[in-house]
Motif scaffolding. Structure first.
Motif, PDB file in Angstrom:
ATOM      1  N   PHE A   1       0.846  -1.289   0.071  1.00 23.52           N
ATOM      2  CA  PHE A   1      -0.059   0.101   0.125  1.00 23.52           C
ATOM      3  C   PHE A   1       0.894   1.358  -0.012  1.00 23.52           C
ATOM      4  O   PHE A   1       0.628   2.189  -0.868  1.00 23.52           O
ATOM      5  CB  PHE A   1      -0.877  -0.057   1.178  1.00 23.52           C
ATOM      6  N   GLY A   2       2.000   1.236   0.809  1.00 21.50           N
ATOM      7  CA  GLY A   2       2.633   2.399   0.985  1.00 21.50           C
ATOM      8  C   GLY A   2       3.495   2.576  -0.273  1.00 21.50           C
ATOM      9  O   GLY A   2       3.507   3.686  -0.853  1.00 21.50           O
ATOM     10  N   ALA A   3       4.048   1.548  -0.834  1.00 22.52           N
ATOM     11  CA  ALA A   3       4.680   1.821  -2.324  1.00 22.52           C
ATOM     12  C   ALA A   3       3.937   1.965  -3.273  1.00 22.52           C
ATOM     13  O   ALA A   3       4.254   2.936  -4.039  1.00 22.52           O
ATOM     14  CB  ALA A   3       5.345   0.252  -2.630  1.00 22.52           C
TER      15      ALA A   3
ATOM     16  N   GLY B   1      -1.457  -1.085  -5.499  1.00 23.69           N
ATOM     17  CA  GLY B   1      -0.155  -1.776  -4.776  1.00 23.69           C
ATOM     18  C   GLY B   1      -0.328  -2.962  -3.805  1.00 23.69           C
ATOM     19  O   GLY B   1       0.042  -3.697  -3.793  1.00 23.69           O
ATOM     20  N   ALA B   2      -1.222  -2.450  -3.101  1.00 28.42           N
ATOM     21  CA  ALA B   2      -1.572  -3.570  -2.020  1.00 28.42           C
ATOM     22  C   ALA B   2      -2.153  -4.905  -2.449  1.00 28.42           C
ATOM     23  O   ALA B   2      -1.724  -5.845  -2.090  1.00 28.42           O
ATOM     24  CB  ALA B   2      -2.710  -3.026  -0.957  1.00 28.42           C
TER      25      ALA B   2
ATOM     26  N   ARG C   1      10.053   0.097   4.645  1.00 32.13           N
ATOM     27  CA  ARG C   1       9.672  -1.063   4.044  1.00 32.13           C
ATOM     28  C   ARG C   1       8.970  -0.552   2.800  1.00 32.13           C
ATOM     29  O   ARG C   1       8.786  -1.404   1.696  1.00 32.13           O
ATOM     30  CB  ARG C   1       8.373  -1.486   4.876  1.00 32.13           C
ATOM     31  N   LYS C   2       8.375   0.383   2.763  1.00 34.89           N
ATOM     32  CA  LYS C   2       7.815   1.094   1.461  1.00 34.89           C
ATOM     33  C   LYS C   2       8.840   1.294   0.401  1.00 34.89           C
ATOM     34  O   LYS C   2       8.653   0.839  -0.912  1.00 34.89           O
ATOM     35  CB  LYS C   2       7.228   2.427   1.750  1.00 34.89           C
TER      36      LYS C   2
ATOM     37  N   ALA D   1      10.780  -0.559  -4.842  1.00 33.30           N
ATOM     38  CA  ALA D   1      11.794  -0.905  -5.731  1.00 33.30           C
ATOM     39  C   ALA D   1      11.720  -2.328  -6.307  1.00 33.30           C
ATOM     40  O   ALA D   1      11.684  -2.577  -7.607  1.00 33.30           O
ATOM     41  CB  ALA D   1      13.200  -0.928  -5.041  1.00 33.30           C
ATOM     42  N   LEU D   2      11.173  -3.400  -5.554  1.00 31.26           N
ATOM     43  CA  LEU D   2      10.755  -4.575  -5.770  1.00 31.26           C
ATOM     44  C   LEU D   2       9.724  -4.582  -7.116  1.00 31.26           C
ATOM     45  O   LEU D   2       9.728  -5.318  -7.963  1.00 31.26           O
ATOM     46  CB  LEU D   2      10.395  -5.561  -4.780  1.00 31.26           C
TER      47      LEU D   2
END
Length: 486
Positions: free
Chosen positions: A326-328, A356-357, A440-441, A446-447
């Motif tokens: 979610f953050g990413a 994202g989530a 974490r984000k 990046a991943l």
């Protein structure tokens, strides 16, 4: 360190097979020094400078052990007239007996001392104190050089208290020091103690502790960059082949065979890239002879990316993937708000976060690689490029990252006297679960981009490196608080 400050020299001396070479290996960061259980491994004195950025901080001299200390002491007592001539008497013994094979080892170990080296006397605290060691200590005291004693307990028995009492009568400073397991902070403490032996050594050894701290910090950052680079390569890697558009072609391999071959090449590349990362970090920390015991990356025959044991050890939970995703996604969605000048009232970030989530949740538990697929037609239109990869599973990135940081921690904490194989057992819980939200984000973002085969921008790569560096700090703290510091 100014040009007027000379790097101190220390002769490491003692009885044979009492851990002298182990102390030298650890304090000089040199794992090429021979260490063996048999007495007499060191027959000639060898110098080992510790240098950082080309500047020698101090030099250690590994010496043979005493062989006939009582005979040497008898000669000294017979040729000394008073306490004032004792250093000269020790020097006279060395000059007179240099070519005598009976006293070769004593002359070898005393030579750097009469030339001005400080004394580090090493004893094994697991063996009892004897009169023979008292003869050794008396000879060293006669030399008149500043001296320090280290109790390096090798075996299971503990005679440290007796040794402390005896050594305190002969040496200015007495410390316990486990050459194999002593933490980095104890190395620095020991250097500060060395600085107390002679006033002119205090400044150079203060500089040495500062340089070593900086070296440790620099190495962690370099390791973070190495891990980020390997993670980027492994996430984006594809195996490709250009072939005729119409398949099959008479005499060519079938689509299934081609996919199997490219898949195996992809697997092999990932194993080799991970092993290259291991070697790069070991070399960075000057560990050149490590026998590493680690389960290699493995896959099931049904093409799952990892074996179940690997997933259980290093994969993160689906809840972690959903929250970090979610953050990413929100980071990516921020561009929507920017394009609409903010009139979406945060809707872009919300939509990006939801996407994202969801993507993290569904991909996170699915171990899959983007399999064989046609690429852009080339040339006359009769050729096509087929590719295998990149990996679509975020867990791949977390598993590679978890294994890499765990290996880094073992290497960064390993002393150069260690000769046991380096065992890297799987973790029983993933420490990334407790990493702070911004880091974490950054990792998740990046991943997520890399699994699409897209290259990270300079700022994105630096953000990944910074997040990995923070995760390394977190991992070290996690290992210390969990009571595992070995």
């Amino acid at each position: 360190m100014s040009s007027t400050d000379q790097a101190p020299v220390f002769a490491v001396v003692g009885h044979p097979n009492r851990g002298k070479s182990s102390v030298v290996a650890t304090l000089s960061q040199n794992d090429r020094i021979a260490i063996a259980l048999e007495p007499g491994t060191t027959r000639e004195s060898q110098t080992y400078p510790l240098a950082v950025d080309g500047r020698t901080l101090y030099t250690l001299v590994d010496t043979p052990g005493f062989q006939r200390p009582r005979r040497v002491l008898e000669w000294l007592e017979a040729h000394s007239l008073s306490a004032s001539d004792r250093p000269d008497t020790v020097a006279a013994f060395v000059h007179q007996h240099r070519d005598n094979p009976k006293f070769r080892d004593e002359c070898e170990l005393l030579t750097p001392i009469i030339e001005g080296a400080g004394i580090i006397y090493v004893v094994d605290g697991s063996v009892p104190y004897t009169a023979e060691q008292e003869a050794e200590m008396t000879i060293l005291r006669w030399s008149g050089q500043p001296s320090l004693a280290l109790i390096n307990r090798i075996g299971p028995d503990d005679h440290t208290a007796t040794w402390q009492s005896a050594l305190g009568q002969f040496f200015q400073i007495v410390r316990s020091f486990d050459a194999v397991n002593a933490p980095f902070e104890q190395h620095l403490s020991l250097l500060k103690a060395f600085g107390q032996l002679r006033p002119e050594w205090e400044r150079p050894l203060e500089d040495a502790t500062r340089f070593l701290k900086q070296q440790r910090d620099d190495r962690q950052w370099q390791s973070a960059r190495l891990i980020a680079g390997a993670l980027t390569d492994m996430m984006r890697h594809q195996e490709s082949r250009t072939l005729p558009r119409s398949l099959p072609v008479p005499g060519s391999e079938s689509r299934e065979a081609l996919e199997a071959r490219l898949r195996e090449q992809w697997y092999q590349h990932q194993r080799q890239r991970e092993q290259r990362l291991r070697r790069d970090i070991e070399s960075l920390y000057q560990h050149h002879r490590i026998a590493r015991q680690e389960a290699e990356l493995s896959w099931h025959h049904d093409h799952d990316l990892f074996s179940e044991s690997t997933r259980q050890a290093w994969a993160v939970s689906r809840r972690y993937l959903a929250t970090a995703g979610f953050g990413a996604g929100a980071v990516g969605g921020a561009g929507i708000d920017a394009l609409t000048l903010g009139h979406s009232l945060g809707a872009g970030a919300l939509i990006g976060g939801l996407i994202g989530a969801a993507g993290s949740y569904f991909y996170g538990d699915r171990l899959a690689i983007q399999a064989l697929r046609p690429g852009t037609p080339q040339g006359t239109g009769e050729l096509q490029t087929v590719t295998f990869g990149p990996v679509q599973d975020l867990q791949f990135g977390y598993i590679v990252l978890g294994r890499a940081v765990d290996h880094w921690w073992h290497i960064s904490e390993r002393n150069h006297a260690g000769r046991d194989p380096l065992e890297l057992p799987p973790s029983d819980s993933h420490w990334l679960e407790q990493l702070d939200s911004p880091r974490r984000k950054a990792i998740q973002y990046a991943l997520g981009k890399l699994r699409k085969g897209r290259k990270l921008g300079t700022d994105e790569q630096q953000a990944l490196e910074s997040a990995i560096h923070s995760s390394m700090d977190h991992y070290r703290h996690w290992r210390v608080t969990s009571g595992d510091y070995s």
